[in-house]
Design an enzyme around this catalytic site. Structure first.
Site, PDB file in Angstrom:
ATOM      1  N   HIS A  79     -50.860  26.989 -27.527  1.00 27.96           N
ATOM      2  CA  HIS A  79     -51.679  28.212 -27.029  1.00 27.96           C
ATOM      3  C   HIS A  79     -52.036  28.959 -28.268  1.00 27.96           C
ATOM      4  CE1 HIS A  79     -49.059  27.382 -23.584  1.00 27.96           C
ATOM      5  NE2 HIS A  79     -48.075  27.244 -23.937  1.00 27.96           N
ATOM      6  N   ASP A  80     -51.518  29.685 -28.807  1.00 30.14           N
ATOM      7  CA  ASP A  80     -51.742  30.810 -29.547  1.00 30.14           C
ATOM      8  C   ASP A  80     -52.753  30.435 -30.699  1.00 30.14           C
ATOM      9  OD1 ASP A  80     -50.272  32.472 -27.924  1.00 30.14           O
ATOM     10  OD2 ASP A  80     -48.608  32.539 -29.412  1.00 30.14           O
TER      11      ASP A  80
ATOM     12  N   ASP B 129     -47.339  31.117 -32.174  1.00 37.10           N
ATOM     13  CA  ASP B 129     -47.971  32.177 -32.980  1.00 37.10           C
ATOM     14  C   ASP B 129     -47.938  32.009 -34.280  1.00 37.10           C
ATOM     15  OD1 ASP B 129     -45.949  33.330 -30.708  1.00 37.10           O
ATOM     16  OD2 ASP B 129     -47.506  34.950 -30.785  1.00 37.10           O
TER      17      ASP B 129
ATOM     18  N   PHE C  54     -46.741  33.645 -19.203  1.00 31.51           N
ATOM     19  CA  PHE C  54     -45.963  34.385 -19.825  1.00 31.51           C
ATOM     20  C   PHE C  54     -46.410  35.627 -20.354  1.00 31.51           C
ATOM     21  CE2 PHE C  54     -43.397  35.510 -23.629  1.00 31.51           C
ATOM     22  CZ  PHE C  54     -42.179  35.615 -23.077  1.00 31.51           C
ATOM     23  N   ASN C  55     -47.402  35.507 -21.228  1.00 34.25           N
ATOM     24  CA  ASN C  55     -47.801  37.007 -21.996  1.00 34.25           C
ATOM     25  C   ASN C  55     -48.122  38.129 -21.019  1.00 34.25           C
ATOM     26  OD1 ASN C  55     -47.248  35.998 -24.449  1.00 34.25           O
ATOM     27  ND2 ASN C  55     -49.347  35.447 -24.854  1.00 34.25           N
TER      28      ASN C  55
ATOM     29  N   ASN D 226     -41.387  36.504 -26.958  1.00 30.51           N
ATOM     30  CA  ASN D 226     -40.603  35.248 -26.880  1.00 30.51           C
ATOM     31  C   ASN D 226     -39.277  35.225 -27.332  1.00 30.51           C
ATOM     32  OD1 ASN D 226     -42.778  33.209 -26.265  1.00 30.51           O
ATOM     33  ND2 ASN D 226     -43.295  33.434 -28.518  1.00 30.51           N
TER      34      ASN D 226
ATOM     35  N   THR E  33     -51.418  37.484 -29.413  1.00 29.56           N
ATOM     36  CA  THR E  33     -51.045  36.332 -29.337  1.00 29.56           C
ATOM     37  C   THR E  33     -49.515  36.240 -28.411  1.00 29.56           C
ATOM     38  OG1 THR E  33     -49.985  35.768 -31.311  1.00 29.56           O
ATOM     39  CG2 THR E  33     -52.247  35.177 -30.898  1.00 29.56           C
TER      40      THR E  33
ATOM     41  N   ASP F   9     -45.731  37.783 -31.307  1.00 26.23           N
ATOM     42  CA  ASP F   9     -44.440  37.640 -31.127  1.00 26.23           C
ATOM     43  C   ASP F   9     -43.701  36.343 -31.406  1.00 26.23           C
ATOM     44  OD1 ASP F   9     -45.822  36.118 -28.995  1.00 26.23           O
ATOM     45  OD2 ASP F   9     -44.326  36.590 -27.610  1.00 26.23           O
TER      46      ASP F   9
END
Ligand code: BDR
Ligand code: CA
Length: 315
Positions: A243-244, A16, A169-170, A41, A127, A11
């Site tokens: 993060h991703d 990402d 979040f995810n 996102n 992701t 996303d």
């Protein structure tokens, strides 16, 4: 060894986008069968456009990009423009990409690809919210035979939540999808906030990336310079958690990470702790070990890898 076949479900999102670049920089290790996009996102029409932009920037207009689910399985969509900006990839100028959007729905692509694949031959890299992958599993659970592993970004144990006090979040966006994916019975490596908060995009690291000098590295540095702002204020840290890209980095260099087999269960009922990932790190229950929980990363090694990989792109 033949490159590992992967589908990246994302996303974008600046982080990402960096995960996509890292994968596109690694054709000897990863054969990207397709990039599937999901609402997360920012809404779907932006995540699919952003993924196609990243293909253009990396010179991979040949990669098939698909648009998937516009909303989570059960809940209403939640977005995160306050972190990623209105475009999802603030920090660089938006343009209409040449990389086409495939006509096929992302969930149809995932189902069809896995139906036609050999046993345990495809790795899925979610992701973003896991809606597309869960929808594919719901459509045809037999496709799981073709899944070698799922390497996901989502969840938190020691770090606590980033979008609610309890939830990452995810997983918060689509807890029902995450629950299906984590319990699917195939091997899952889970990158949660415990590890992603160890790879901070400090100014020095972003400068190292910028100094690589090619278009992909400069776009990465520009996006990270924006992405940085919200989290450095929120956490009082020197940089934002990247993060991703941890997912792709683990596939390239698992030796940079420490993981432990555990049970992870997702809270799907409570209004207060919805999306919480209960990770049984100390094995205090007899719940089955359904994931490899990642809890440590060599942050310098991670950024060395990123810089080395970004350098493979031409000008
Ligand atoms: C996750 O949420 C999104 O904002 C990022 O892209 C990442 O996938 C971190 O919680
Ligand atoms: Ca994401």
């Amino acid at each position: 060894m033949a490159p590992r076949k992967v589908i990246i479900d994302c996303d974008p999102g600046q982080d990402d986008a960096v995960a996509l670049f890292l994968a596109m920089a690694s054709p000897a290790e990863l054969d990207v069968l397709g990039i599937t996009t999901v609402a997360g996102n920012v809404p779907l029409e932006l995540t699919q456009r952003n993924a196609r932009m990243m293909c253009d920037i990396a010179g991979r207009t040949d990669l098939p990009v698909y648009a998937g689910c516009e909303k989570p399985l059960v809940r209403d969509a939640i977005t995160a423009e306050y972190i990623h900006g209105a475009t999802g990839i603030d920090g660089i100028d938006v343009f209409e990409p040449e990389t086409p959007l495939q006509a096929q729905h992302a969930v149809d692509f995932i189902v069809e690809t896995l139906r036609n694949a050999e046993t345990a031959s495809v790795t899925l890299i979610p992701t973003g919210p896991m809606t597309n992958i869960a929808a594919a599993i719901q459509r045809d659970p037999a496709i799981l035979d073709a899944v070698e592993r799922i390497v996901s970004m989502g969840g938190a144990m020691r770090e606590g939540g980033n979008r609610s006090p309890s939830a990452e979040f995810n997983v918060l966006v689509d807890p029902h999808a995450a629950d299906i994916v984590y319990r699917c019975g195939r091997p899952v490596t889970a990158m949660g906030l415990d590890v992603t908060h160890q790879v901070l995009s400090t100014r020095e690291r972003v400068m190292r990336i910028r100094n690589v000098g090619n278009a992909v590295a400069v776009a990465t540095a520009d996006m990270l310079s924006f992405f940085h702002r919200y989290d450095t204020r929120k956490y009082g840290s020197e940089g934002a958690p990247l993060h991703d890209p941890c997912t792709v980095a683990w596939l390239l260099r698992p030796d940079l990470f420490a993981t432990k087999a555990c049970n992870l269960s997702v809270e799907t009922g409570s209004a207060l702790t919805l999306g919480h990932t209960a990770v049984d790190f100390w094995h205090v229950t007899d719940r089955p070990h359904n994931i490899d929980w990642t809890y440590e990363v060599d942050a310098e090694g991670f950024y060395d890898l990123l810089v080395e990989k970004l350098a493979v792109f031409g000008d």
